[in-house]
Design a protein around this motif. Sequence first.
Motif, short mmCIF file in Angstrom:
data_model
loop_
_atom_site.label_atom_id
_atom_site.label_comp_id
_atom_site.label_asym_id
_atom_site.label_seq_id
_atom_site.Cartn_x
_atom_site.Cartn_y
_atom_site.Cartn_z
N LEU A 16 -6.81 2.34 -7.42
CA LEU A 16 -7.17 3.28 -6.30
C LEU A 16 -8.65 3.64 -6.84
O LEU A 16 -8.37 3.99 -7.70
CB LEU A 16 -6.88 4.66 -5.10
CG LEU A 16 -7.66 4.73 -4.27
CD1 LEU A 16 -7.66 3.96 -3.34
CD2 LEU A 16 -6.82 6.34 -4.37
N HIS A 17 -9.90 2.47 -6.11
CA HIS A 17 -10.88 3.07 -6.95
C HIS A 17 -10.90 2.53 -8.10
O HIS A 17 -11.81 3.14 -8.88
CB HIS A 17 -11.32 4.08 -6.65
CG HIS A 17 -11.75 4.58 -5.92
ND1 HIS A 17 -12.12 4.07 -4.18
CD2 HIS A 17 -11.16 6.00 -4.86
CE1 HIS A 17 -12.40 4.88 -3.07
NE2 HIS A 17 -11.60 6.07 -3.82
N GLY A 41 -1.62 -2.82 -4.27
CA GLY A 41 -1.36 -4.06 -5.29
C GLY A 41 -0.92 -5.17 -4.68
O GLY A 41 -0.63 -4.99 -3.21
N VAL A 42 -0.88 -5.75 -5.13
CA VAL A 42 0.13 -7.35 -4.81
C VAL A 42 1.13 -7.56 -5.57
O VAL A 42 1.33 -6.87 -6.70
CB VAL A 42 -0.88 -7.87 -5.21
CG1 VAL A 42 -2.32 -7.89 -4.04
CG2 VAL A 42 -1.25 -8.69 -6.24
N ILE A 43 1.95 -8.40 -4.91
CA ILE A 43 3.17 -8.72 -6.32
C ILE A 43 3.11 -10.50 -5.26
O ILE A 43 3.74 -10.69 -4.14
CB ILE A 43 4.63 -8.68 -5.00
CG1 ILE A 43 4.45 -6.83 -4.58
CG2 ILE A 43 6.09 -9.05 -5.26
CD1 ILE A 43 5.43 -6.23 -4.34
N PRO A 44 3.36 -11.05 -6.45
CA PRO A 44 3.14 -12.36 -6.94
C PRO A 44 5.04 -12.98 -6.38
O PRO A 44 5.70 -12.60 -6.90
CB PRO A 44 3.02 -12.68 -7.95
CG PRO A 44 3.68 -11.42 -8.46
CD PRO A 44 3.35 -10.33 -7.90
N MET A 46 0.87 -0.96 -0.07
CA MET A 46 0.00 0.02 -0.24
C MET A 46 0.98 1.60 -0.44
O MET A 46 1.59 1.21 0.09
CB MET A 46 -0.51 -0.16 0.93
CG MET A 46 -1.30 -0.31 0.85
SD MET A 46 -3.15 -0.94 2.52
CE MET A 46 -1.81 -0.80 4.33
N LEU A 47 1.04 2.95 -1.28
CA LEU A 47 1.87 3.60 -1.19
C LEU A 47 0.51 3.81 -0.11
O LEU A 47 -0.82 4.47 -0.37
CB LEU A 47 1.78 4.08 -2.01
CG LEU A 47 2.78 4.88 -2.86
CD1 LEU A 47 3.64 5.21 -1.87
CD2 LEU A 47 2.33 5.58 -4.09
#
Length: 208
Positions: free
Chosen positions: A141-142, A120-123, A105-106
């Motif tokens: 975001l949204h 986002g997600v990091i695999p 998260m930023l």
Amino acid sequence: SSGINAEYGVHAKFEMPVYLPVIPSHPILPPNHVCTIIISNLFACDLITSVKPDPYVIFHGPFLLNTVKSSVQKKTVTPSWPDTLQIQSYVTDPLHLNFLFLHVMLWDKDLMDNTLLGRGVIPLKDLPTQTPVTFRVPLLLHDENTALLTGDIILKNEIAISEVKPPSSQTQTATPQAQAPQIQNTPVKRHVWEPPKISPSDARISLR
């Protein structure tokens, strides 16, 4: 199962217990061992915001021992972090890590309240253990792209998160225990009841 006794005509029902094996979602590990995911050279670009934020990054996940936060960069839309972040995971088996994702998260640090800029997600599939590789993760975001996060990631071998210190070799003096007070067994005098003595002159006999 059930059975019938033909001689007495009794219908009996027998229930056998069924034991099902419990399969854990991830391997059971010793509580003092984890693997470490190292992230470095973080950089965010294409940041969409109306003002220049003070951004920082947070990494988290349900399989992680700790939540890791980066440093805060002041008033920039192209932040880069010199931090080397170490994220510890309970799951050490690479086969299980292939199915997991590291959440990122930023955030924008404000005086009153922090504002989420994107997530986002990091695999974690096929993480290297020798040389770091570069990842690129779009942050949303949204359901709209707000930034692109890049960095280097590597998986470190299993390590111990705590070391048990051996007991000290110094001899400790035992504290003498308080002795209970001694009770003296004093003989107890017993009083035996005796009827009062009546003289013959005081005795009165009435006959009817």
